[in-house]
Design an enzyme around this catalytic site. Structure first.
Site, mmCIF file in Angstrom:
data_model
loop_
_atom_site.group_PDB
_atom_site.id
_atom_site.type_symbol
_atom_site.label_atom_id
_atom_site.label_comp_id
_atom_site.label_asym_id
_atom_site.label_seq_id
_atom_site.Cartn_x
_atom_site.Cartn_y
_atom_site.Cartn_z
ATOM 1 N N SER A 1 -82.567 -31.895 -57.529
ATOM 2 C CA SER A 1 -82.395 -33.225 -56.930
ATOM 3 C C SER A 1 -82.779 -33.177 -55.461
ATOM 4 C CB SER A 1 -80.948 -33.689 -57.086
ATOM 5 O OG SER A 1 -80.126 -32.966 -56.193
ATOM 6 N N LYS A 2 -82.647 -34.328 -54.838
ATOM 7 C CA LYS A 2 -83.039 -34.483 -53.430
ATOM 8 C C LYS A 2 -82.418 -33.433 -52.518
ATOM 9 C CE LYS A 2 -84.796 -38.872 -52.126
ATOM 10 N NZ LYS A 2 -84.847 -39.627 -53.387
#
Ligand code: GLU
Length: 493
Positions: free
Chosen positions: A250-251
């Site tokens: 994820s980010k």
């Protein structure tokens, strides 16, 4: 059989590396089999739509070299390739299923569904639509005229649905865990698991190659396909890409969008090569593959079953490989925006091609390379303070730089061998090791302590700039030294 595969992004953001890899595997499979690679935009969920996302995703695919044969912008025999342009088709197919008794209207309100869910939970049952509206007749529907309803597929409560996956093998789903899922919303728009089956059928898709997160959707899609009387495509579910800590990528693990990587100075060629090896293991063990070679060698049975772990260091390494490999012209083109960003004005001398050729051996990213190109066109404004304290400490420094400048002025022709001989002659005369001249000279000319070999560096930089910078530094040593002392006092430099 002509192979037809598709990449089917939902335009809800930008192209992420997971999506790019799915697209890549589809592309390679199509090229390997001389089949067709189709782009389909899955934009039925209007609420999740992000304006501009479709264009950005397409741009991302094109930057990576993953050109499609049929799609919303290039057309093709089985279009339209945007779900939003096929709504009529979905509605008609859903209506046909209702007419055949394979699907039915459900009038349950969200509150009622919530109530049913709670009741089941209280009995320790999994949350599943209990089939409340299954038994309603067309007469009941008539009585409820004007009330909103969704359409649900009748799912057999027993038996199994088997996915014969080309990567994962046979995966068996118990129908009992599925419920009568919704295929059409109250507003008449289709659900993903319904629309995708019609799309794959109508576009004559032979192989569905997609992320593993869709494996649980596959039995539903198979049930829809059976209800519609369609033959099934073959399925290949590609394992996930995990973060280095093996959590979902994820980010917070840094960049995951293709455009971010390109922004950061990763070459698209390198990114594609990196993604290729994130899940595909070639028979021939080597790391560097261009798209054509990968297409020739690609097969789904070499796609790993286990999750791939993302590794930025490896990507950077790959990028370094490509910085050395691509043509100088290509590199100059890729570098241009980064030079502009770094405020570097490239002059005719030294030629950028020569500078890039010299520096590319050591760089890992384009910004890093741009930053080094800068010193070929600008005399140093500052000098590495640690380097100054070490290499400019000797009181003889000015005399040595000056002496070297004088010798270099006379070198003819200006080649690395000539420069080397001059450095050695100056060192011999002063009774110094050559390193005692090389380090100060590099610092004087570039402001840095690291870089390419000094002789090659000066050869590319040119005589005028070299001599000028040596002299300028020699004449400025006091100021340069006090700056370095100030930097040391200001904190560890
Ligand atoms: N639109 C889906 C997604 O973006 C892909 C569906 C599919 O490949 O079947 O995840």
């Amino acid at each position: 059989m002509l192979v037809r595969v598709r990449y089917a992004p939902s335009p809800t953001g930008t192209l992420h590396i997971g999506g790019a890899r799915t697209a890549l595997f589809n592309y390679l499979f199509a090229r390997h089999t001389q089949g067709a690679f189709i782009l389909r935009v899955e934009d039925t969920d209007r609420a999740r739509l992000v304006p501009g996302s479709e264009e950005r995703m397409m741009a991302g695919l094109r930057q990576l070299g993953l050109e499609w044969d049929e799609g919303p912008d290039v057309g093709g025999p089985y279009g339209p390739y945007r779900q939003s342009e096929r709504l009529e088709r979905y509605r008609e197919a859903a209506a046909a299923l209702v007419a055949a008794g394979a699907a039915y209207r459900c009038y349950c309100t969200p509150e009622e569904l919530e109530e049913q869910r709670r009741a089941r939970q209280a009995q320790g049952l999994p949350p599943r639509y209990p089939g409340t509206c299954r038994a309603l007749t067309p007469e009941d529907w008539e009585r409820r005229r004007g009330q909103p309803y969704v359409l649900r597929l009748k799912v057999p409560g027993e038996g199994q649905t088997v996915v014969d996956d080309l990567i994962r093998g046979r995966v068996v789903f118990e129908n009992a865990v599925l419920d009568d899922f919704v295929i059409q919303k109250a507003d008449g728009s289709p659900l993903y698991n319904f629309a995708v089956v019609l799309d794959d059928h109508d576009m004559a898709i032979t192989h569905v190659i997609r992320g593993e997160e869709h494996l649980s959707n596959t039995p539903k899609q198979i049930l829809v396909a059976r209800a519609l009387g369609f033959a099934l495509p073959q399925y290949a579910h590609v394992p996930m890409i995990l973060a280095p800590d093996r959590s979902k990528l994820s980010k917070r693990h840094g960049a995951t969008a293709v455009e971010e990587y390109l922004e950061q100075g990763i070459l698209p060629e390198a990114l594609v090569n990196y993604l290729l090896l994130l899940g595909w293991s070639p028979v021939e063990e080597r790391e560097i593959w261009d798209l054509g070679e990968a297409a020739a060698a690609f097969s789904l049975d070499r796609v790993q079953k286990t999750a791939a772990v993302y590794d930025y260091k490896k990507l950077e390494w790959m990028n370094g490989q490509y910085l050395r490999r691509v043509s100088v012209a290509r590199l100059e083109e890729a570098l241009a925006p980064f030079l502009a960003r770094a405020g570097v004005t490239v002059e005719p001398q030294p030629p950028l091609a020569a500078v890039v050729e010299l520096l590319r051996e050591r760089a890992r990213t384009l910004p890093e390379l741009a930053e080094q190109v800068a010193y070929f066109y600008q005399a140093p404004a500052t000098y590495d303070p640690k380097g100054v304290r070490k290499h400019f400490a000797d009181p003889e420094t000015a005399a040595r730089l000056e002496g070297l400048a004088r010798r270099l002025e006379a070198v003819e022709p200006w080649t690395r061998a000539g420069i080397e001989a001059a450095v050695d002659a100056e060192a011999a005369e002063r009774g110094l090791a050559r390193a005692a001249l090389i380090h100060p000279a590099r610092l004087a000319v570039t402001g840095r302590t690291v870089g390419p070999g000094l002789f090659e560096l000066l050869e590319v930089l040119g005589r005028v700039a070299t001599v000028d910078r040596l002299r300028r530094t020699a004449g400025n040593l006091d100021a340069i030294r006090s700056q370095a002392v100030a930097a040391a006092e200001g904190g560890p430099a």
